[in-house]
Design a protein around this motif. Structure first.
Motif, mmCIF file in Angstrom:
data_model
loop_
_atom_site.group_PDB
_atom_site.id
_atom_site.type_symbol
_atom_site.label_atom_id
_atom_site.label_comp_id
_atom_site.label_asym_id
_atom_site.label_seq_id
_atom_site.Cartn_x
_atom_site.Cartn_y
_atom_site.Cartn_z
ATOM 1 N N GLU A 56 0.683 -1.198 -0.143
ATOM 2 C CA GLU A 56 0.044 -0.017 -0.027
ATOM 3 C C GLU A 56 0.869 1.224 -0.175
ATOM 4 O O GLU A 56 1.805 1.228 0.544
ATOM 5 C CB GLU A 56 -0.989 0.082 1.273
ATOM 6 N N SER A 57 0.319 2.282 -0.657
ATOM 7 C CA SER A 57 0.876 3.669 -0.503
ATOM 8 C C SER A 57 -0.052 4.728 -0.509
ATOM 9 O O SER A 57 -1.282 4.653 -0.870
ATOM 10 C CB SER A 57 2.022 3.890 -1.705
ATOM 11 N N GLY A 58 0.323 5.970 -0.356
ATOM 12 C CA GLY A 58 -0.495 7.011 -0.439
ATOM 13 C C GLY A 58 -1.499 7.311 0.925
ATOM 14 O O GLY A 58 -1.950 8.681 0.868
ATOM 15 N N GLY A 59 -0.909 6.994 2.097
ATOM 16 C CA GLY A 59 -1.347 7.445 3.353
ATOM 17 C C GLY A 59 -0.587 8.734 3.834
ATOM 18 O O GLY A 59 0.183 9.142 3.316
ATOM 19 N N GLY A 60 -1.200 9.461 4.739
ATOM 20 C CA GLY A 60 -0.620 10.576 5.282
ATOM 21 C C GLY A 60 -1.525 11.078 6.016
ATOM 22 O O GLY A 60 -2.585 10.810 6.728
ATOM 23 N N LEU A 61 -1.234 12.580 6.399
ATOM 24 C CA LEU A 61 -1.882 13.559 7.308
ATOM 25 C C LEU A 61 -2.602 14.338 6.437
ATOM 26 O O LEU A 61 -2.302 15.036 5.484
ATOM 27 C CB LEU A 61 -0.927 14.263 8.151
ATOM 28 N N VAL A 62 -4.105 14.458 6.567
ATOM 29 C CA VAL A 62 -4.850 15.475 5.780
ATOM 30 C C VAL A 62 -5.939 16.177 6.758
ATOM 31 O O VAL A 62 -6.235 15.425 8.049
ATOM 32 C CB VAL A 62 -5.582 14.820 4.988
ATOM 33 N N GLN A 63 -6.367 17.365 6.578
ATOM 34 C CA GLN A 63 -7.480 18.081 7.315
ATOM 35 C C GLN A 63 -8.656 17.517 6.909
ATOM 36 O O GLN A 63 -8.928 16.881 5.838
ATOM 37 C CB GLN A 63 -7.170 19.224 6.915
ATOM 38 N N ALA A 64 -9.656 17.530 8.023
ATOM 39 C CA ALA A 64 -10.882 17.261 7.885
ATOM 40 C C ALA A 64 -11.546 17.721 6.626
ATOM 41 O O ALA A 64 -11.240 18.930 6.452
ATOM 42 C CB ALA A 64 -11.786 17.611 9.124
ATOM 43 N N ARG A 124 -9.827 -1.285 7.360
ATOM 44 C CA ARG A 124 -9.028 -0.160 8.323
ATOM 45 C C ARG A 124 -9.238 -0.931 9.783
ATOM 46 O O ARG A 124 -10.179 -1.324 10.128
ATOM 47 C CB ARG A 124 -9.504 1.061 8.097
ATOM 48 N N GLN A 125 -8.172 0.015 10.645
ATOM 49 C CA GLN A 125 -7.992 -0.748 11.977
ATOM 50 C C GLN A 125 -7.651 0.583 12.668
ATOM 51 O O GLN A 125 -6.592 1.185 12.476
ATOM 52 C CB GLN A 125 -7.157 -1.773 12.051
ATOM 53 N N GLY A 176 -0.292 -2.341 5.301
ATOM 54 C CA GLY A 176 -0.820 -1.328 5.777
ATOM 55 C C GLY A 176 -0.153 -0.048 5.908
ATOM 56 O O GLY A 176 1.024 0.385 5.581
ATOM 57 N N THR A 177 -1.083 1.119 5.734
ATOM 58 C CA THR A 177 -0.667 2.571 5.576
ATOM 59 C C THR A 177 -1.473 3.495 6.350
ATOM 60 O O THR A 177 -3.086 3.094 6.431
ATOM 61 C CB THR A 177 -0.820 3.114 4.061
ATOM 62 N N GLN A 178 -0.808 4.129 7.093
ATOM 63 C CA GLN A 178 -1.558 5.047 8.042
ATOM 64 C C GLN A 178 -2.339 6.420 7.563
ATOM 65 O O GLN A 178 -1.840 7.017 6.549
ATOM 66 C CB GLN A 178 -0.616 5.745 9.195
ATOM 67 N N VAL A 179 -3.383 6.659 7.865
ATOM 68 C CA VAL A 179 -4.400 7.652 7.448
ATOM 69 C C VAL A 179 -4.739 8.594 8.694
ATOM 70 O O VAL A 179 -5.429 8.006 9.489
ATOM 71 C CB VAL A 179 -5.442 7.325 6.567
ATOM 72 N N THR A 180 -4.199 9.628 8.703
ATOM 73 C CA THR A 180 -4.533 10.418 9.857
ATOM 74 C C THR A 180 -5.542 11.741 9.313
ATOM 75 O O THR A 180 -4.741 12.695 8.520
ATOM 76 C CB THR A 180 -3.261 11.009 10.742
ATOM 77 N N VAL A 181 -6.499 12.077 9.935
ATOM 78 C CA VAL A 181 -7.641 13.221 9.655
ATOM 79 C C VAL A 181 -7.736 13.848 10.622
ATOM 80 O O VAL A 181 -7.869 13.540 11.846
ATOM 81 C CB VAL A 181 -8.493 12.720 9.184
ATOM 82 N N SER A 182 -6.877 15.365 10.804
ATOM 83 C CA SER A 182 -6.944 16.366 11.718
ATOM 84 C C SER A 182 -8.400 17.080 11.730
ATOM 85 O O SER A 182 -8.654 17.430 10.575
ATOM 86 C CB SER A 182 -5.633 17.094 11.728
ATOM 87 N N SER A 183 -8.960 17.366 12.858
ATOM 88 C CA SER A 183 -10.091 17.999 12.787
ATOM 89 C C SER A 183 -9.909 19.614 13.109
ATOM 90 O O SER A 183 -8.706 19.960 13.220
ATOM 91 C CB SER A 183 -11.147 17.582 13.923
#
Length: 124
Positions: A6-14, A38-39, A117-124
């Motif tokens: 997998e690739s393409g994960g990251g930190l993104v804003q809501a 997802r987990q 797995g790839t981490q996806v983090t969504v900041s609010s």
């Protein structure tokens, strides 16, 4: 042995978007059902989306329906997950999975092969 990366994960804003990719090594990729799961921390792995071998049959978890789109390119042996209108509750490690067609594609036990797995983090 099938490898999925997998690739393409990251930190993104809501409200933002991300596109996940999963490249496979399988010679029989075009015949496999593919899925995204997802987990989140402290939670069980859950179904997100699945796509049949021909790319026509797709299904989504209710929580992502209308926001996420799964697609596949059999020539590139790659499956994608386009994620739009991301919410903080979408934060998780996302896994792609592949396996011979069986069942609905919603259950983890239906898949023989998993990515790391790839981490996806969504900041609010």
């Amino acid at each position: 042995q099938v490898q999925l990366v997998e690739s393409g994960g990251g930190l993104v804003q809501a409200g933002g978007s991300l596109r996940l990719s999963c490249a496979a090594s399988a010679r029989t990729f075009s015949s496999y059902t593919l899925g995204w799961f997802r987990q989140a921390p402290g939670k069980e792995r859950e179904f997100v989306a699945t796509i049949r071998w021909n790319g026509v049959g797709t299904n989504y978890a209710d929580s992502v329906k209308g926001r996420f789109t799964i697609s596949r390119d059999n020539a590139k042996k790659t499956v994608y997950l386009q994620m739009n209108s991301l919410k903080s509750e979408d934060t998780a490690v996302y896994y792609c999975a592949a396996g011979p067609p069986r069942g609905t594609g919603w259950g983890t036990s239906e898949y023989a092969y998993w990515g790391q797995g790839t981490q996806v983090t969504v900041s609010s």
